[in-house]
Design a protein around this motif. Sequence first.
Motif, PDB file in Angstrom:
ATOM      1  N   PHE A 100       1.080  -1.617   0.079  1.00 27.26           N
ATOM      2  CA  PHE A 100       0.245  -0.521  -0.089  1.00 27.26           C
ATOM      3  C   PHE A 100       1.010   1.141   0.038  1.00 27.26           C
ATOM      4  O   PHE A 100       1.950   0.943   0.401  1.00 27.26           O
ATOM      5  CB  PHE A 100      -0.988   0.329   1.494  1.00 27.26           C
ATOM      6  CG  PHE A 100      -1.906  -1.261   1.657  1.00 27.26           C
ATOM      7  CD1 PHE A 100      -3.180  -1.750   0.836  1.00 27.26           C
ATOM      8  CD2 PHE A 100      -1.311  -2.288   2.475  1.00 27.26           C
ATOM      9  CE1 PHE A 100      -3.671  -2.242   0.978  1.00 27.26           C
ATOM     10  CE2 PHE A 100      -1.890  -3.102   2.739  1.00 27.26           C
ATOM     11  CZ  PHE A 100      -3.214  -3.172   1.852  1.00 27.26           C
ATOM     12  N   GLN A 101       0.442   2.284  -0.551  1.00 25.40           N
ATOM     13  CA  GLN A 101       0.905   3.216  -0.450  1.00 25.40           C
ATOM     14  C   GLN A 101       0.129   4.042  -0.246  1.00 25.40           C
ATOM     15  O   GLN A 101      -0.934   4.718  -0.408  1.00 25.40           O
ATOM     16  CB  GLN A 101       1.819   4.141  -1.910  1.00 25.40           C
ATOM     17  CG  GLN A 101       2.215   2.894  -2.376  1.00 25.40           C
ATOM     18  CD  GLN A 101       3.329   4.312  -4.100  1.00 25.40           C
ATOM     19  OE1 GLN A 101       3.053   4.559  -4.665  1.00 25.40           O
ATOM     20  NE2 GLN A 101       4.727   2.861  -4.118  1.00 25.40           N
ATOM     21  N   HIS A 102       0.959   5.218   1.170  1.00 29.00           N
ATOM     22  CA  HIS A 102      -0.290   6.505   1.731  1.00 29.00           C
ATOM     23  C   HIS A 102       0.981   7.659   1.595  1.00 29.00           C
ATOM     24  O   HIS A 102       1.899   7.699   1.067  1.00 29.00           O
ATOM     25  CB  HIS A 102      -0.169   6.177   3.496  1.00 29.00           C
ATOM     26  CG  HIS A 102      -1.244   4.935   3.490  1.00 29.00           C
ATOM     27  ND1 HIS A 102      -2.253   4.549   2.857  1.00 29.00           N
ATOM     28  CD2 HIS A 102      -0.087   3.246   3.536  1.00 29.00           C
ATOM     29  CE1 HIS A 102      -2.755   2.754   3.324  1.00 29.00           C
ATOM     30  NE2 HIS A 102      -1.294   2.542   3.991  1.00 29.00           N
ATOM     31  N   GLU A 103       0.005   9.166   1.436  1.00 32.16           N
ATOM     32  CA  GLU A 103       0.337  10.209   1.763  1.00 32.16           C
ATOM     33  C   GLU A 103       0.225  11.108   2.869  1.00 32.16           C
ATOM     34  O   GLU A 103      -1.083  10.910   3.310  1.00 32.16           O
ATOM     35  CB  GLU A 103      -0.302  10.461   0.643  1.00 32.16           C
ATOM     36  CG  GLU A 103       0.579  12.390   0.008  1.00 32.16           C
ATOM     37  CD  GLU A 103       0.470  13.278  -1.098  1.00 32.16           C
ATOM     38  OE1 GLU A 103       0.237  14.557  -1.313  1.00 32.16           O
ATOM     39  OE2 GLU A 103      -0.487  12.106  -2.008  1.00 32.16           O
ATOM     40  N   THR A 104       1.841  11.006   4.133  1.00 32.09           N
ATOM     41  CA  THR A 104       1.032  11.862   5.318  1.00 32.09           C
ATOM     42  C   THR A 104       0.420  13.115   4.807  1.00 32.09           C
ATOM     43  O   THR A 104       0.446  13.725   3.371  1.00 32.09           O
ATOM     44  CB  THR A 104       2.729  12.059   5.784  1.00 32.09           C
ATOM     45  OG1 THR A 104       3.462  12.952   5.074  1.00 32.09           O
ATOM     46  CG2 THR A 104       2.863  11.012   5.564  1.00 32.09           C
ATOM     47  N   LYS A 105       0.621  13.649   6.040  1.00 30.15           N
ATOM     48  CA  LYS A 105      -0.234  15.393   5.784  1.00 30.15           C
ATOM     49  C   LYS A 105       0.506  16.395   4.788  1.00 30.15           C
ATOM     50  O   LYS A 105       0.118  17.488   4.649  1.00 30.15           O
ATOM     51  CB  LYS A 105      -0.730  15.639   7.229  1.00 30.15           C
ATOM     52  CG  LYS A 105      -1.766  14.500   8.183  1.00 30.15           C
ATOM     53  CD  LYS A 105      -2.017  15.345   8.773  1.00 30.15           C
ATOM     54  CE  LYS A 105      -4.041  14.622   9.582  1.00 30.15           C
ATOM     55  NZ  LYS A 105      -4.144  15.244  11.217  1.00 30.15           N
ATOM     56  N   THR A 106       1.879  16.209   5.376  1.00 30.34           N
ATOM     57  CA  THR A 106       2.879  16.618   5.316  1.00 30.34           C
ATOM     58  C   THR A 106       3.056  16.617   3.199  1.00 30.34           C
ATOM     59  O   THR A 106       4.308  16.987   3.154  1.00 30.34           O
ATOM     60  CB  THR A 106       4.281  16.768   5.541  1.00 30.34           C
ATOM     61  OG1 THR A 106       4.220  15.821   5.594  1.00 30.34           O
ATOM     62  CG2 THR A 106       3.606  16.992   6.673  1.00 30.34           C
ATOM     63  N   GLY A 107       2.173  15.723   2.961  1.00 29.79           N
ATOM     64  CA  GLY A 107       2.677  15.066   1.328  1.00 29.79           C
ATOM     65  C   GLY A 107       3.501  14.238   1.168  1.00 29.79           C
ATOM     66  O   GLY A 107       3.678  13.925  -0.495  1.00 29.79           O
ATOM     67  N   LYS A 108       4.356  13.291   1.987  1.00 27.59           N
ATOM     68  CA  LYS A 108       5.217  12.756   1.755  1.00 27.59           C
ATOM     69  C   LYS A 108       4.792  11.066   1.923  1.00 27.59           C
ATOM     70  O   LYS A 108       3.938  10.678   2.406  1.00 27.59           O
ATOM     71  CB  LYS A 108       6.037  13.027   3.364  1.00 27.59           C
ATOM     72  CG  LYS A 108       7.226  11.693   3.342  1.00 27.59           C
ATOM     73  CD  LYS A 108       8.531  11.600   4.555  1.00 27.59           C
ATOM     74  CE  LYS A 108       9.352  10.421   4.334  1.00 27.59           C
ATOM     75  NZ  LYS A 108      10.208  10.498   5.159  1.00 27.59           N
ATOM     76  N   LYS A 109       5.079  10.340   0.880  1.00 19.21           N
ATOM     77  CA  LYS A 109       4.264   9.698   0.515  1.00 19.21           C
ATOM     78  C   LYS A 109       5.049   7.775   1.312  1.00 19.21           C
ATOM     79  O   LYS A 109       6.688   8.120   1.606  1.00 19.21           O
ATOM     80  CB  LYS A 109       5.363   8.417  -0.955  1.00 19.21           C
ATOM     81  CG  LYS A 109       4.508  10.056  -2.505  1.00 19.21           C
ATOM     82  CD  LYS A 109       4.147   9.476  -3.768  1.00 19.21           C
ATOM     83  CE  LYS A 109       3.382  10.094  -4.177  1.00 19.21           C
ATOM     84  NZ  LYS A 109       3.175  10.397  -5.592  1.00 19.21           N
ATOM     85  N   GLN A 110       4.551   7.366   1.847  1.00 22.70           N
ATOM     86  CA  GLN A 110       4.451   6.166   2.458  1.00 22.70           C
ATOM     87  C   GLN A 110       4.340   5.076   2.014  1.00 22.70           C
ATOM     88  O   GLN A 110       3.352   4.744   1.554  1.00 22.70           O
ATOM     89  CB  GLN A 110       4.108   6.515   4.099  1.00 22.70           C
ATOM     90  CG  GLN A 110       5.085   7.254   4.566  1.00 22.70           C
ATOM     91  CD  GLN A 110       3.851   7.539   5.887  1.00 22.70           C
ATOM     92  OE1 GLN A 110       3.690   7.035   6.687  1.00 22.70           O
ATOM     93  NE2 GLN A 110       4.702   8.034   7.271  1.00 22.70           N
TER      94      GLN A 110
END
Length: 372
Positions: free
Chosen positions: A238-248
Amino acid sequence: MKRASWFIVTVILLLSLCGCGRELERPALEDMAMIGVMGFDYVDREKIDVTVSVPVPSKNKESTQVYSTFASMTSEAMLNLATKAERSMSLSQLRVILFSEEYARKVGIGKVILDLYRNPIVGENVYIAVVQGKAKDVIKKTYNHRPEINTYLNSLLRPRVETAFSSFATIHDFVFMMTSNTMDPNLPYLIQSDGEIQITKAALFRVDRMIGMYSQREGKLVQGFLGRERLPRMSFEFQHETKTGKKQREKVVFDFVRAKTKVRSEGSLKKPVIHIDLKVRGMLVGYSGNKDLEKRTQFRTLIQELEKRIKKESMEMLVRFQKQGVDPAQLEESIRQKYYGKWTRETGLALYKKAKFNVRVHVDIVGFGTLK
């Protein structure tokens, strides 16, 4: 009286002559060449290139004899091969049948399979597989650190949890699938890689002719729909995007403990709907992400992500099968159970092609060991 005397004399003469005929002795076991593997390659629509492998007993090292011939049917091939071998050939120990992809696609394997299936000497527990390239090359090749080809292939094609993405059909299983009015067959697809034989995909058939392949991942879902309770492990990313726009990136390896599937259909025959309820229980054996799985909300979020992903992949796969007009997951059976009238495969495919799918997935994670 005279006629009766002549009859008795004639019978005595015939009985005495029977003893004069030369009898052929049945060969001893050590004089038999027990075929372990048969391979079929494409020549044209009439001829087949048949290759057989015969193990040679030895005290020091296992060895194999290989014979090849061209024939139009298996019985003709056996006659030709018998004249090449110094021992009497037998199919009583046949364990594996290989078909080249070209033969399976251009001709279809039904005729050969039925010929062998009707032969009383051939057992039912003979495994079948499709190979990339020529079956002859797979049989003739020497594999390092492996037993002779008969034992190697027989062990490789035995069903295991790790390779349960394919049906691993015996000759009996394939005849059942090929003649079924509610499903299409699939077989293991083998390739040669780095001096080894590997089961990479599942070959997909329409009746007896190969029309394509599907991946190991899709094969696991197909086996789940067919009712297999224990499935091989699956990994999800899975790929998520944090509130700061960083992809995890988050990776999960899920080990199935048990799978249970219920398939039913409803709606009219003009617009059938096939409902699939897939319930899986398992353990997380690998996780790389930022979730704290000890916290209930984050743990629940991960479960929902898994359910959505399995549903999405299942829907995409089923729609693709539907467009190809094949049904390896036997979903037509749910429609047949509510159908009144004469059922044929053409009827089932026509209804299957216009059916809508409704897949529901329920994931239950029963443990994740020492993972965070």
